[in-house]
Design an enzyme around this catalytic site. Sequence first.
Site, mmCIF file in Angstrom:
data_model
loop_
_atom_site.group_PDB
_atom_site.id
_atom_site.type_symbol
_atom_site.label_atom_id
_atom_site.label_comp_id
_atom_site.label_asym_id
_atom_site.label_seq_id
_atom_site.Cartn_x
_atom_site.Cartn_y
_atom_site.Cartn_z
ATOM 1 N N CYS A 181 -3.072 2.338 6.421
ATOM 2 C CA CYS A 181 -2.597 2.354 5.044
ATOM 3 C C CYS A 181 -1.931 3.699 4.717
ATOM 4 O O CYS A 181 -0.900 4.036 5.284
ATOM 5 C CB CYS A 181 -3.749 2.004 4.103
ATOM 6 S SG CYS A 181 -3.227 1.451 2.472
ATOM 7 N N HIS A 182 -2.501 4.472 3.803
ATOM 8 C CA HIS A 182 -1.945 5.774 3.424
ATOM 9 C C HIS A 182 -2.415 6.908 4.338
ATOM 10 O O HIS A 182 -1.936 8.043 4.207
ATOM 11 C CB HIS A 182 -2.326 6.114 1.973
ATOM 12 C CG HIS A 182 -1.625 5.279 0.954
ATOM 13 N ND1 HIS A 182 -1.996 3.980 0.678
ATOM 14 C CD2 HIS A 182 -0.567 5.550 0.152
ATOM 15 C CE1 HIS A 182 -1.201 3.493 -0.265
ATOM 16 N NE2 HIS A 182 -0.325 4.421 -0.604
#
Length: 181
Positions: A110-111
């Site tokens: 994800c991030h």
Amino acid sequence: MLNGKTIAFLVAPEGIEQVELTEPWQAVRQAGGTPKLISTQAGEVQAFNHLDRADRFPVDAVVDEVAADDFDGLVLPGGVANPDLLRTVPGAVRFTKAFFDAGKPVAAICHAPWTLVEADAVGGRTVTSWPSLQTDLRNAGATWADREVVVCDAGPNTLVTSRKPDDLKAFCEAALDAFAR
């Protein structure tokens, strides 16, 4: 599959996407490995279900008290705030970079690749992430691909990346495979 292996999970004190911590954690455990929660502060960390507070988890060690040599691999869970905080902590960035320098596998979802950008670890690598990070990753020298999981061996270590919670099954399988090597 991971008997005798210890995998570090590096997180900030808050902002971790809970499922991106708990599912890989369970996968490591079920494969016979030992997961360890590493953070920038002692005590507990606060996970989130997107923007809502979720569970708290006890920290096993503070990042400045451990070294990459203590572990066989690294998982970087996502959540927007988690990697954004981690990339501002020099000890967390050094710890992350040390896995690359030692040739140890790293899995980021994800991030979480924001921390990899700060560690100068994505140049020449093919990665994926939450789509909003693609410009940051390209500017750091990575090739960004929109796939559920990318396994890149074009560097000093195996790097596994995924985009989002929906990709967790593929992410966990690829991470376990990298950690088992």
